[in-house]
Design a protein around this motif. Structure first.
Motif, mmCIF file in Angstrom:
data_model
loop_
_atom_site.group_PDB
_atom_site.id
_atom_site.type_symbol
_atom_site.label_atom_id
_atom_site.label_comp_id
_atom_site.label_asym_id
_atom_site.label_seq_id
_atom_site.Cartn_x
_atom_site.Cartn_y
_atom_site.Cartn_z
ATOM 1 N N ALA A 133 0.838 -1.190 0.000
ATOM 2 C CA ALA A 133 0.000 0.000 0.000
ATOM 3 C C ALA A 133 0.877 1.246 0.000
ATOM 4 O O ALA A 133 2.068 1.209 0.343
ATOM 5 N N LEU A 134 0.276 2.360 -0.363
ATOM 6 C CA LEU A 134 1.019 3.618 -0.477
ATOM 7 C C LEU A 134 1.659 4.024 0.843
ATOM 8 O O LEU A 134 2.821 4.458 0.870
ATOM 9 N N GLY A 135 0.938 3.871 1.951
ATOM 10 C CA GLY A 135 1.449 4.331 3.234
ATOM 11 C C GLY A 135 2.785 3.714 3.627
ATOM 12 O O GLY A 135 3.744 4.442 3.927
ATOM 13 N N PRO A 136 2.897 2.387 3.660
ATOM 14 C CA PRO A 136 4.177 1.779 4.012
ATOM 15 C C PRO A 136 5.310 2.137 3.046
ATOM 16 O O PRO A 136 6.469 2.218 3.463
ATOM 17 N N VAL A 137 4.986 2.356 1.775
ATOM 18 C CA VAL A 137 6.018 2.753 0.817
ATOM 19 C C VAL A 137 6.553 4.138 1.156
ATOM 20 O O VAL A 137 7.772 4.374 1.176
ATOM 21 N N LEU A 138 5.661 5.070 1.460
ATOM 22 C CA LEU A 138 6.111 6.413 1.829
ATOM 23 C C LEU A 138 6.886 6.379 3.142
ATOM 24 O O LEU A 138 7.917 7.056 3.290
ATOM 25 N N ARG A 139 6.404 5.592 4.104
ATOM 26 C CA ARG A 139 7.104 5.495 5.386
ATOM 27 C C ARG A 139 8.528 4.976 5.182
ATOM 28 O O ARG A 139 9.489 5.543 5.711
ATOM 29 N N GLU A 140 8.679 3.902 4.417
ATOM 30 C CA GLU A 140 10.028 3.354 4.244
ATOM 31 C C GLU A 140 10.919 4.308 3.474
ATOM 32 O O GLU A 140 12.115 4.424 3.769
ATOM 33 N N TYR A 141 10.362 5.000 2.485
ATOM 34 C CA TYR A 141 11.171 5.969 1.746
ATOM 35 C C TYR A 141 11.697 7.035 2.707
ATOM 36 O O TYR A 141 12.901 7.333 2.737
ATOM 37 N N ILE A 142 10.795 7.616 3.502
ATOM 38 C CA ILE A 142 11.189 8.686 4.420
ATOM 39 C C ILE A 142 12.206 8.192 5.440
ATOM 40 O O ILE A 142 13.263 8.806 5.641
ATOM 41 N N VAL A 143 11.903 7.078 6.113
ATOM 42 C CA VAL A 143 12.725 6.657 7.239
ATOM 43 C C VAL A 143 14.062 6.090 6.775
ATOM 44 O O VAL A 143 15.102 6.367 7.382
ATOM 45 N N ILE A 152 23.503 6.195 9.986
ATOM 46 C CA ILE A 152 23.249 4.834 10.458
ATOM 47 C C ILE A 152 23.061 3.922 9.252
ATOM 48 O O ILE A 152 22.237 4.216 8.379
ATOM 49 N N PRO A 153 23.809 2.820 9.151
ATOM 50 C CA PRO A 153 23.680 1.947 7.979
ATOM 51 C C PRO A 153 22.243 1.497 7.767
ATOM 52 O O PRO A 153 21.574 1.040 8.688
ATOM 53 N N ALA A 154 21.763 1.633 6.539
ATOM 54 C CA ALA A 154 20.367 1.315 6.234
ATOM 55 C C ALA A 154 20.224 1.080 4.741
ATOM 56 O O ALA A 154 21.016 1.585 3.939
ATOM 57 N N THR A 155 19.213 0.319 4.383
ATOM 58 C CA THR A 155 18.839 0.245 2.979
ATOM 59 C C THR A 155 18.426 1.641 2.523
ATOM 60 O O THR A 155 18.039 2.491 3.332
ATOM 61 N N ARG A 156 18.499 1.875 1.218
ATOM 62 C CA ARG A 156 18.186 3.194 0.662
ATOM 63 C C ARG A 156 16.961 3.100 -0.231
ATOM 64 O O ARG A 156 16.594 2.020 -0.705
ATOM 65 N N ALA A 157 16.325 4.233 -0.477
ATOM 66 C CA ALA A 157 15.153 4.303 -1.350
ATOM 67 C C ALA A 157 15.551 4.940 -2.669
ATOM 68 O O ALA A 157 16.029 6.078 -2.694
ATOM 69 N N LEU A 158 15.373 4.197 -3.753
ATOM 70 C CA LEU A 158 15.711 4.705 -5.087
ATOM 71 C C LEU A 158 14.507 5.322 -5.769
ATOM 72 O O LEU A 158 14.641 6.307 -6.503
ATOM 73 N N ALA A 159 13.321 4.763 -5.547
ATOM 74 C CA ALA A 159 12.131 5.288 -6.216
ATOM 75 C C ALA A 159 10.884 4.821 -5.492
ATOM 76 O O ALA A 159 10.879 3.784 -4.820
ATOM 77 N N LEU A 178 7.927 0.312 -3.876
ATOM 78 C CA LEU A 178 9.171 0.952 -3.456
ATOM 79 C C LEU A 178 10.338 0.224 -4.104
ATOM 80 O O LEU A 178 10.367 -1.007 -4.120
ATOM 81 N N THR A 179 11.284 0.975 -4.619
ATOM 82 C CA THR A 179 12.542 0.377 -5.068
ATOM 83 C C THR A 179 13.598 0.693 -4.037
ATOM 84 O O THR A 179 13.873 1.863 -3.749
ATOM 85 N N ARG A 180 14.156 -0.344 -3.435
ATOM 86 C CA ARG A 180 15.173 -0.109 -2.429
ATOM 87 C C ARG A 180 16.499 -0.717 -2.840
ATOM 88 O O ARG A 180 16.562 -1.671 -3.614
ATOM 89 N N VAL A 181 17.551 -0.145 -2.276
ATOM 90 C CA VAL A 181 18.920 -0.529 -2.580
ATOM 91 C C VAL A 181 19.576 -0.985 -1.280
ATOM 92 O O VAL A 181 19.436 -0.329 -0.246
ATOM 93 N N ALA A 182 20.273 -2.107 -1.330
ATOM 94 C CA ALA A 182 20.899 -2.650 -0.123
ATOM 95 C C ALA A 182 22.271 -3.204 -0.447
ATOM 96 O O ALA A 182 22.544 -3.602 -1.592
#
Length: 498
Positions: A133-143, A152-159, A178-182
């Motif tokens: 859903a849109l909400g968790p995608v926006l949350r993960e992008y922001i955080v 702090i080491p973390a996965t990144r948000a590409l798109a 969400l597209t994430r980079v790890a």
């Protein structure tokens, strides 16, 4: 997979090492096309860091990062893993709504995963729809981007992409990907998946792969697997200390959410402290408080014990000796964590040297914050002002229910600071480099999600991403984003995105 889905895709120089591991480590899984994708956000800076042409890639971003168009060289797959979920072992989990497109070598030679989250079903989806859903995608992008900016080491948000299709949870919600980079998506649970099947050769293959990818300095070691365990323990101890320094609560520290690279991964019901409370839990599914703020170090050690169990056959041919080796290494987690945590807390209160009473000084401040209901982030940020000029004491003390309760601590702190060489200005400057002005406030994230979901308004989301990219700088135009919630704005629970 049809060739038409690969036509005209922007070039991404994939080199997919995980796809070359044995077949039972993963399962091929093409993204499921969506109806009307459009781009919410593209992280051009991260794209350039990955060695990609951001301008070219952005033109095709909605199609590529929704899964509608598959770049040439991608080998989409879901990764197999198991995991302890709230202490209960599940022998098969796997990527139920995440698809690894492939890997790239970035500009400084690091291998990085590019993964779609919410791109449709995989062989591990079980009864799930594979969507987000849109909400968790926006949350993960922001955080995730905020954690990176905090150091702090973390996965990144590409798109982030809206799919144009609904997802069905307790209510109908807009879908997103969400597209994430790890550094990689290999977890403690990945080792558990193989060990649970008695696949010692598979565990060895995976361990060798992890050493080669994440800990290459261990190659050639006389005891590579013990050294690997020790390295992962060290990375986790340092990571969790970093979480506590900024008031972060992961919320779901299952072993399938514990990356062996030492990155923060899977930002489902995560949250940041407002008022300091060591027992604080936000996650709606953590009913017993297993993953409370102050419990995270103990859970980190518990997770490392689960990793050690999978490596026992590799540590020594004699089972009892393997257990001894593992226990000795696991026992080292606590002292490592404590050293990282105390060093960081010293920096947060402006100390450069070590004295025996420093732990008591830190604990006394935290105790006063807890009893006084003081905001965690603002307390340390205003302490920076107090380090510069004593007139800053009033704003700091004003955060406490009883402002006078802090006076004794301030006297002890200043006496300790006087035994070190930095001037007030120098000390305050150093403290502002480790005490953020901005964190992803829970209420602001929820407001941004609600505005995007109900009104298609992404302005607060954009403001949060911009402000949190420079968390240690005072940014007057974003000043409201630094403030704690009013009582009616307080977020009491966060929710997993499944």
């Amino acid at each position: 997979m049809t060739l038409s889905r690969r036509e005209n895709a922007a070039p991404i120089p994939f080199d997919n090492s995980y796809a070359r591991l044995p077949g039972h480590f993963h399962a091929r899984a093409d993204p499921t096309p969506v109806a009307e994708p459009w781009l919410i956000k593209f992280n051009r800076g991260l794209a350039e860091e990955l060695g990609l042409d951001g301008a070219v890639l952005e033109k095709d971003a909605a199609a590529i990062f929704s899964g509608n168009r598959i770049p040439e060289g991608a080998e989409p797959l879901g990764m197999a893993y198991a995991g302890h979920q709230f202490g209960q072992f599940v022998p098969l989990l796997g990527d139920g709504r995440a698809i690894l497109l492939g890997e790239v070598i970035d500009r400084v030679g690091r291998r990085r995963d590019i993964q779609l989250k919410g791109a449709g079903k995989t062989p591990y989806s079980r009864r799930g729809d594979g969507r987000a859903a849109l909400g968790p995608v926006l949350r993960e992008y922001i955080v995730s981007e905020a954690m990176h900016a905090l150091g702090i080491p973390a996965t990144r948000a590409l798109a982030a992409v809206v799919t144009g299709e609904p997802v069905y949870r307790e209510e109908v919600l807009p879908g997103a990907v969400l597209t994430r980079v790890a550094a990689s998506h290999i977890r403690v649970g990945t080792f558990q998946f193989l060990a649970a099947r008695g696949d010692t050769d598979g565990v060895r293959t995976l361990a060798d792969y992890v050493i080669d990818r994440h800990y290459p300095h261990l190659k050639g070691s006389s005891r590579p697997y013990a050294d690997l365990l020790e390295a992962v323990i060290g990375a986790q101890a340092q990571l969790i200390a970093g979480w506590l320094h900024v008031g972060f609560i992961h919320g779901v520290m299952n072993t399938d959410n514990c990356a062996v690279s030492g990155e923060t991964i899977d930002f489902g019901p995560c949250a940041f402290l407002d008022a300091y409370d060591p027992t604080k839990v936000f996650s709606s599914i953590d009913r017993g408080g297993r993953y409370a703020y102050a419990s995270q170090p103990a859970i980190g050690q518990w997770n490392m014990a689960r990793l050690a169990e999978t490596l026992l056959p590799l540590l020594d041919p004699e089972p009892s000796e393997a257990v001894n080796i593992a226990n000795d290494l696991i026992a080292g987690f606590g002292p490592r964590f404590q050293a990282h945590w105390l060093d960081g807390m010293r920096r947060k209160i402006g100390l450069e040297t070590s004295e025996d009473g420093d732990l008591d000084l830190v604990q006394a401040l935290l105790s006063a914050m807890h009893s006084g209901g003081a905001d965690y982030t603002l307390t340390f940020r205003r302490l920076c002002d107090a380090a510069e000029v004593e007139t800053g004491d009033a704003a700091l003390s004003g955060l406490f229910a009883d402002p006078a309760a802090l006076h004794g601590w301030l006297s002890n702190w200043r006496a300790r600071c006087e035994r070190e060489p930095p001037t007030g200005n120098q000390r305050a400057k150093a403290m502002r480099c480790v005490n953020p002005a901005f964190i992803p406030r829970n209420h602001r994230i929820e407001q941004a999600i609600l505005a995007a979901r109900m009104d298609g308004d992404f302005s607060l989301f954009e403001a949060l991403v911009e402000a949190l990219a420079n968390p240690y700088q005072d940014q007057p135009k974003f000043a409201p984003l630094a403030q704690p919630p009013q009582p009616e704005e307080e977020v009491l629970q966060t929710f997993c995105g499944t």
